[in-house]
Each structure stands twice: as structure tokens, then as C-alpha cells.
Design an enzyme around this catalytic site. Sequence first.
Site, short mmCIF file in Angstrom:
data_model
loop_
_atom_site.label_atom_id
_atom_site.label_comp_id
_atom_site.label_asym_id
_atom_site.label_seq_id
_atom_site.Cartn_x
_atom_site.Cartn_y
_atom_site.Cartn_z
N CYS A 142 -54.54 16.45 -0.32
CA CYS A 142 -53.87 17.75 -0.27
C CYS A 142 -53.98 18.38 1.13
O CYS A 142 -53.47 17.82 2.08
CB CYS A 142 -54.40 18.66 -1.37
SG CYS A 142 -53.18 19.92 -1.85
N HIS A 235 -53.35 15.66 -6.18
CA HIS A 235 -54.70 15.70 -6.74
C HIS A 235 -54.86 14.72 -7.89
O HIS A 235 -54.82 15.10 -9.06
CB HIS A 235 -55.01 17.12 -7.25
CG HIS A 235 -55.10 18.15 -6.18
ND1 HIS A 235 -56.24 18.34 -5.42
CD2 HIS A 235 -54.21 19.05 -5.74
CE1 HIS A 235 -56.04 19.32 -4.55
NE2 HIS A 235 -54.81 19.77 -4.72
N GLU A 237 -57.51 13.60 -8.82
CA GLU A 237 -58.80 13.87 -9.45
C GLU A 237 -58.75 14.98 -10.50
O GLU A 237 -59.71 15.16 -11.26
CB GLU A 237 -59.85 14.23 -8.39
CG GLU A 237 -59.81 15.64 -7.85
CD GLU A 237 -58.72 15.88 -6.80
OE1 GLU A 237 -58.63 17.00 -6.28
OE2 GLU A 237 -57.95 14.93 -6.51
#
Length: 316
Positions: A142, A235, A237
Site C-alpha cells: 500500500c 492488503h 493481509e
Amino acid sequence: MPIKIADGLDAITELKKEGIVTIGEERARTQDIRPLKILILNLMPIKKPTEVQLLRLLGDTPLQLDVDFARIASRETTHTDKSYLDENYLTFEDIKDRKYDGFIITGAPVEKIPYEEVDYWPEMLQYFNWADTHVFSTLHFCWAAQAGLYRDYGVEKRILPRKLFGIYQYNLTLAYHPLLRGFDDRYFIPQSRHTSIDDRKVDSVPELTVLSRSEENGINIISDKESRRIFVLGHFEYDLRTLEWEYKRDREKGLPIRLPENYYPYDDPQEKPRFVWCSYAHLFYHNWLNFVYQETPYSLDNLMPFNVHNPLHGKE
């Protein structure tokens, strides 16, 4: 195989519930093995959820990992106890003479600010410069991906007309890259950002390879030719409920925010969100760790420096 992390990290409790094996310093000393050494620079203000998210993905591997967390020291963190950070996080002074197989840099909520005006930008440059000679492969996510592309290749960012917020589909542009092994010809990834990059500049840099993109939202994953530098605009994650938490947080603050796109079935926030990126997240991290394991010199003393191609580098 287990991952070795600091004994005091709160993430240990959640990881154990999920069946991810962790070990502490004392147990690690008894094992005659060369673990992969991974450093995570956690730039998120609320650090503990990010710890769990990343360690969950890193723990899904047969390799043994030795994971350290680092933080920015030049800016005081107000959302996480200082005593917790002092016990479990390193600073640049702690790691400046160490070498790592892999380095992960998270996003940060400073994307609308010009890079040079971010109050900890000088410290970010210290980490970037250090990684050139002390890290084999770096994952940027990001804001860190945008910052790394700017620092390494002079790629500028731009403010989007509205926040890119939701789950989005991207198509592979290089299907047989080691980082994409096992991917379908398209995948999904959460996005939560106000800025994007200059795609035309990226396409014009011969040292960079675009691994995925979409017509609507542009480039998503970029790598240099040797995968020493990897940039992911998104993202992987994120947990199932992270976008929901961000949506409610911003709404409570009175900020302009809309429902995350392609997230709730029928755009109904009473429905359970779709977790369509989970397998791709695990696969991406598994591929990266496998690549690092195969390509990193056994002795990190033999690590070759990374060649930065930005003509501005060295003039910071």
C-alpha cells in the site's frame, strides 16, 4: 515448522488458537537449523491486529522463520503502549548492522501527504537505504509500495477522485512468475487507499515487471527483474472484518465513507462479508517465502547489494 517471535507479542495467543506454532528465544537456541530471518516494519498506528494478520500468513509454511518487528522511533505512537513497543519492537539503531532474508513494510495512513512532508520520511529513507545492502527481498504494501516506487524509480503518486475501498479483481499479466505460482488467471485483494501511482511511468521503467492489473484500477503487483523489490498496492493481509472495521470507524468520525465495494452480499452490511481473497493471500506469502528460501545466499554475509535505478537516489 514454527515461527520464532518475541515472547511478549500479544499475537501469540491468537496464533495458538489458530494452530500456528510459535517458539521463543530459549527453544530456538536448541534447534540446529538456519531459519529465514524476516523483519517487519509495522507503520500502522494500531499495531497488534497487523501483527496477527502478517504472522498468520507467514506461519503457513514448512520453513522455520525468525521474525522481528521494527517501528519508527522518530514519531511517538499514541495507539499502542510504549512499554509494549519497547519490549517487543526494534528500532533502526537495533537493526542497522543486521542482515535479513526478507523485509516487509506495511502501509501507513499518510498517503495524502507528500513524501518529503511525512514527519518520519528521513527515518524511512534510513530503512530504504539500509535494505539496499542488508536485505535480500523486500515486500512493500500500500503506502509503502508507493513510497518505495518513488524512492527507487521516481514513480509519483496521485490523489484519486474518491477512495478506492473494497474488494477488487485483478488479472495476471505474467502468469508463470514465481510469486504467482498456483494463482488463477484472476485474483481478489482488499483495497483501502486515497492515492494511486503513475502506471505509465511504471510501464516505462525497464527494470520493473508488472505482474497484475485491472482496466478499472490499474496496476496492482510489481516486481523488479530479480524480485529483490516487490510492490503490492493493496492488503492481502486484511482479515475478513478489517474493511468493516474501517468503514464503521470512519462513519463514527463523520468522515465521507461509503460501503466497501464487492464486500457485503447485495451490499447489505447485515450480511457476512465475502472472504474471496484468503487463499490468494496465503499463496502469495507462501510463494514469496519459498522464493526467498531458494534464492537467498546461505550466509547473509554474501548478500549482493540491490542496485537502485532512480537518478534521484543519493540526493535525498
